[in-house]
Structure formats: structure tokens, C-alpha cells
Design an enzyme around this catalytic site. Structure first.
Site, PDB file in Angstrom:
ATOM      1  N   SER A 202       1.522  -1.891  -4.137  1.00  0.00           N
ATOM      2  CA  SER A 202       1.662  -0.470  -3.801  1.00  0.00           C
ATOM      3  C   SER A 202       0.315   0.145  -3.434  1.00  0.00           C
ATOM      4  CB  SER A 202       2.305   0.300  -4.965  1.00  0.00           C
ATOM      5  OG  SER A 202       2.906   1.481  -4.517  1.00  0.00           O
TER       6      SER A 202
ATOM      7  N   LYS B 162       6.502   4.408   0.951  1.00  0.00           N
ATOM      8  CA  LYS B 162       5.980   3.248   1.687  1.00  0.00           C
ATOM      9  C   LYS B 162       7.082   2.478   2.410  1.00  0.00           C
ATOM     10  CE  LYS B 162       1.907   2.529  -1.273  1.00  0.00           C
ATOM     11  NZ  LYS B 162       2.023   3.591  -2.261  1.00  0.00           N
TER      12      LYS B 162
ATOM     13  N   SER C 249       5.904   6.363  -4.379  1.00  0.00           N
ATOM     14  CA  SER C 249       5.594   5.245  -3.478  1.00  0.00           C
ATOM     15  C   SER C 249       6.800   4.652  -2.767  1.00  0.00           C
ATOM     16  CB  SER C 249       4.845   4.147  -4.239  1.00  0.00           C
ATOM     17  OG  SER C 249       3.509   4.536  -4.477  1.00  0.00           O
TER      18      SER C 249
ATOM     19  N   SER D 201       5.852   5.816  -8.557  1.00  0.00           N
ATOM     20  CA  SER D 201       5.476   6.469  -9.816  1.00  0.00           C
ATOM     21  C   SER D 201       4.456   7.571  -9.585  1.00  0.00           C
ATOM     22  CB  SER D 201       4.863   5.454 -10.790  1.00  0.00           C
ATOM     23  OG  SER D 201       5.696   4.348 -11.005  1.00  0.00           O
TER      24      SER D 201
END
Length: 537
Positions: free
Chosen positions: A343, A98, A95, A458
Site C-alpha cells: 500500500s 488505489k 487505500s 486504513s
């Protein structure tokens, strides 16, 4: 595991203003390539002291044996590189992906950008009867709740319409029809964090988990009784196949809730003991456009508006259609908080397709990723050194070097939208879920608490943490840590040890903080903590 690098300090060219930043786009890319790819001598061990020695020591943790680590630390004010370790190696960032998606959205859409969802018609009015079709047109809003569709329906009813002789047409044509990202795991299909992407969807809660329903299962009153089920929102769009059984108190709880492939049948199986608490599961739906149409149709009926024909999906609204009701989303600077703090994958993908639509008129992943690539070039990041195939990082095909994350984090600090974007990053040990986010239980009781702001990442065998921290002398540092190919359940404490060491140290005083050892109860970190329901952070 790769060997540590011990080299003289170097400096990343650092923008002092947005106008000057443009002048060094290519020099930064070249500088990064030259600075961050120097190899260490054969057999080199941890460097002798300072930040280099401390981080090298932390990275000797046996949990990383056989794995890969890309780490960069730089002075945020000057661009001076204080530490680098395999910073040009392309690793799976999870992530942390992002970061480019969110900064591109803020730069290209603007912090005040809002999504609109409209109810429209081209038909003619005859008293309370609308002769023709009613259109529901979405623009990609991933935060639309059932109550928002209810307000739209109430406005349609308040206009005097009581009956529609045609059909409800769900216009999701702002985006293409590709619902799932490239190389997303098939066994995640019914998971809420891997929901299908559409320009029309429904979120069941204020975490804005779009494209999902919440299934609550409570035990029956006695052994053998059927469990009690509740859906949020209440909808007939999904079917419940209940095969679960209530068993005596103290018995094993083997309850499983999962949607069957290619359908909206949700199977509820296993045993639930008498007296057990209510289990809540977030389950993705098949075809979110139909889900939105169903929720809106039910809302219209509740407000006394009857539609004669069946819903039709995926048709564009004709030019010249009259707007009957409109719902506007929160501005992007506010949407950034649930997106980045928790997230949220679906927000990332909706924004990616929105970037494609707003820049080229093509609401596709390809067009959106091209827009992100263009933004990265402007920020001095070299797209030739990385691969990004989705907006969220859910795909294991994403490969981004830690050095490029560091360059991006450094460059955006002078952007006009930086303060709003920075506020969206999770804050270490902040107890408020919409402040601390995926870091709210980490680094507590350390100098990094309420100090470090960073994006987590993760997946199985991949972990990342990239952001900002202030050291003991008040100097702001940029850091990026990407760890891959480890077999341990979690390497989060290794990331934390690096950041706490940075927060504890000054320019002339380094205080090594060693990682916590693994504990038997340490949860696996193959998913973001916010993706586990109920969330563990």
C-alpha cells in the site's frame, strides 16, 4: 448505523469480452444507481437467512454503532448481486482508492511500462573534461535506489569524463511542482508514507519508500554517552540534530526522530537505555529533487567525476542533449507488487502524475485524476457518484461508494492485464510479505486463507477491504466493504468475518462467522500495517 437492506436478488450487467464491455457502459451505471439505492423499510432488522442474514448479523457488531457501512457482494461470473448495504453511499475509502489508480495505470500505461532516469549533456568534450552542464533527468520513477544512481555515475565515468566545468542540473520537470496531495494531514509531514512527490527522488530500501531516509539510532556504551546514528543512504542532504541521551539499562525509551517543518534538519531527542536494540525510523525529506541530485553528485565523486559548480534544480534538459547513461525501472507489472502489497502511497501518486503526463503532457494531479476518471467510465463506473482527489487515498476528501468498487472489480476481470494486476493484490495469510502484503496476518486458519485477494485501507475512522474470494462451492465472488465513522480502535475483524463467511458458505449453505471481540492488545488500525516501521505485516 444504517439499517440493513433485504431485497430480491438483482444482477449487474457483466462483460464477457472487452468488446462487449463497451456496449454496456451506461446501462451499468444506470443499473447500479437503480439497484443499489433501494431503501429498507423503516425498522427493518437483519434479513432472515443466507448471505444476507449472515452479513446483516455481522454488521450489528457494537463497534459500528453510530458508524456507516457500505457493503456489496456479487457473483463474479454472472454479476448477480448477492448482498448490498448502503452501496451507493459515498464513504471515505482510505487505500481502497488505489484500486482505480492501479487499474488505470495498467490500462493506460500498460504492464510493460518503464520509467527512465538519464544523465545527459549539451556541453563539449575536451579530453576528460566536459565543458558545460551535466543533466540528471527523471521521469517519475519512485523506485530509484542509491545504487541505481551509483550505476549511472559509473557509466558517466566509464565514458571518460573526469571533470564537469558547469553544474549538475536536476530536471524534474516531467511533474509539476506541487509536492503534497490535497488535504494531506500536516502532522504527517515527516512521515515516510506522506513523502513529497517529484519526478526525481530516491528510495532508501527495496520497499521503495521514495523520498525518505532511514535513521538508525543505537544507544551509547554507557550512561550519558551520545547515541550512535546511521543514515541510509549515507548523505549530507539531511542534518542530524542529536539531543538524545543514553540512560541506564532498564530505563524508559523515549526516543523520538522527526524532521522539522520546511527543512532537512532531523531532530533526535529523548532517552535510549544502555543495551536497547537499534531503533529505525523512516523520515521524509524536504524537496526530493535536491535529495536525488545530492546522492548522484556523491556517486559521481566516488567514481572520480568532479563537478565544479553547485547543483541547480528544476530546469528542463535542452533539446538535443546527448545521453551519457540511462537507468530503466522494473516494468509496471512488477512495480505493482510493492505498490499494492505494501500500500505504497508514493507509488500511487507518482503513477497518478505519470498518467497525467502520458495522456496530456501535464504531469499534475489534476491531469492524472482526469485520466483515472476516463478509465473508470470505460469500466462502467460512474464518476459522478464519487470524488477522488489523490491516487493513494491518503486524503480524507476521497469519497467512493462500495457499489462502484464492486463494479470496477467485476469489469476488469476480462482486461488483458488482469492476471498481472490481480497478482498484485494482498493474499490472506500468505506468509511471504511480497505475496500476503497487508493481509498476510489476517484470516489465518480459515477457508479465506490463501484464498481471498483484496486491497486493504486504513485511516482513523475509515477502513476498507475490496477484492475477490472463492466460496465453498468454487464460485468466485466480488466484494467491497467500506466502514466509516466508528470510534473503535479497529474494525478489521468485522471485515474478516464477512470474507470468511463468504469463503465458508455455498449457494445453498451459509455459515455465519462472527467477528473476533476486541482485545486489550489489539493495535489501532488508523494506519495500514505496512506503514508502521518495523511493519506489523
Amino acid at each position: 448505523m444504517s439499517r440493513p437492506v433485504s431485497t430480491p436478488r438483482t444482477r449487474l450487467p457483466h462483460p464477457r469480452s472487452r468488446s462487449r464491455a463497451r456496449a454496456w457502459i451506461w446501462p451499468v451505471s444506470i443499473g447500479l444507481a437503480c439497484t443499489l439505492t433501494w431503501s429498507s423499510p423503516a425498522g427493518a432488522g437483519p434479513s432472515d437467512g443466507g448471505i444476507k442474514g449472515a452479513i446483516d448479523t455481522i454488521l450489528t457488531d457494537p463497534r459500528l454503532d453510530g458508524g456507516a457501512a457500505g457493503v456489496v457482494v456479487a457473483d463474479a461470473a454472472t454479476g448477480e448481486v448477492l448482498y448490498r448495504r448502503d452501496a451507493a453511499d459515498r464513504l471515505m475509502p482510505a487505500s481502497n482508492t488505489k484500486l482505480p489508480t492501479s487499474t488505470a495505470a495498467m490500462a493506460l500505461l500498460g504492464p510493460d511500462y518503464r520509467y527512465r532516469t538519464d544523465a545527459l549533456s549539451t556541453g563539449s568534450r575536451h579530453g576528460s573534461v566536459l565543458r558545460g552542464d551535466l543533466y540528471l533527468r527523471g521521469s517519475g520513477d519512485p523506485t530509484t535506489l542509491a545504487k541505481d544512481y551509483d550505476r549511472l555515475a559509473a557509466e558517466v565515468a566509464e565514458s571518460g569524463i573526469k571533470r564537469v566545468t558547469g553544474r549538475l542540473v536536476a530536471d524534474d520537470t516531467r511533474f509539476d511542482t506541487q509536492r503534497l496531495g490535497r488535504s494531506w494531514a500536516a502532522d504527517d509531514e515527516s512521515a515516510y508514507y506522506s513523502a513529497q512527490i517529484s519526478a526525481l527522488t530516491v528510495a532508501p530500501d527495496t520497499d521503495y519508500d521514495s523520498g525518505t531516509v532511514i535513521v538508525e539510532v543505537a544507544p551509547g556504551a554507557a550512561r550519558g554517552a551520545r547515541p550512535k546514528l546511521t543514515l541510509t543512504p549515507r548523505t549530507d542532504y539531511v542534518d542530524l540534530d542529536i539531543r538524545a541521551t543514553t540512560v541506564p539499562a532498564g530505563g524508559p525509551n523515549t526516543l523520538a526522530v522527526e524532521r522539522r517543518h520546511g527543512s532537512n534538519t532531523i531532530s533526535v531527542t529523548g532517552n535510549v537505555p544502555v543495551g536497547a536494540g537499534t531503533t529505525k525510523e523512516w523520515v521524509s525529506v524536504w524537496e526530493p529533487t535536491g535529495y536525488a541530485a545530492e546522492v548522484f553528485t556523491d556517486a559521481l565523486a566516488a567514481h572520480g567525476v568532479r563537478i565544479t559548480g553547485p547543483a541547480r534544480l528544476g530546469r528542463p534538459t535542452p533539446p538535443g542533449a546527448r545521453t551519457l547513461a540511462t537507468h530503466s525501472s522494473m516494468p509496471l507489472k512488477e512495480l505493482m507488487r510493492p505498490f499494492m502489497k505494501l500500500s505504497n502511497n508514493m507509488h500511487a501518486e507518482a503513477l497518478t502524475k505519470t498518467l497525467g503526463y502520458e495522456t496530456t503532457g501535464d504531469g499534475s494531479w489534476a491531469a492524472g485524476l482526469a485520466a483515472i476518471t476516463g478509465h473508470l467510465r470505460k469500466e462502467g463506473v460512474d464518476p459522478a457518484t464519487l470524488r477522488q482527489v489523490d491516487g493513494s487515498g491518503l486524503s480524507r476528501m476521497n469519497n467512493i461508494p462500495a457499489g462502484q468498487f464492486a463494479a470496477l472489480l467485476l469489469s476488469v476481470r476480462d482486461a488483458p492485464w488482469y492476471a498481472d494486476w490481480r497478482a498484485s493484490l494482498p493474499v490472506a495469510c500468505s506468509p511471504d510479505r511480497m505475496v500476503g502484503g497487508t493481509l498476510r496476518t489476517r484470516m489465518c486458519g480459515t477457508p479465506a486463507a490463501l484464498n481471498a485477494r483484496a486491497k486493504t485501507g486504513s485511516l482513523t475512522g475509515a477502513s476498507g477491504l475490496s477484492g475477490y474470494v472463492t466460496d465453498a462451492n468454487g464460485r468466485e465472488l466480488v466484494f467491497s466493504i467500506v466502514l466509516n465513522n466508528y470510534l473503535a480502535a479497529s474494525v478489521k475483524s468485522i471485515e474478516d468475518a464477512i470474507v470468511v463467511t463468504l469463503a465458508s458458505s455455498g449457494e445453498d449453505d451459509t455459515r455465519l462467522v462472527r467477528p473476533r471481540p476486541d482485545r486489550a492488545a489489539t493495535p489501532a488500525a488508523d494506519l495500514e500495517c505496512s506503514w508502521r516501521k518495523p511493519a506489523t505485516c
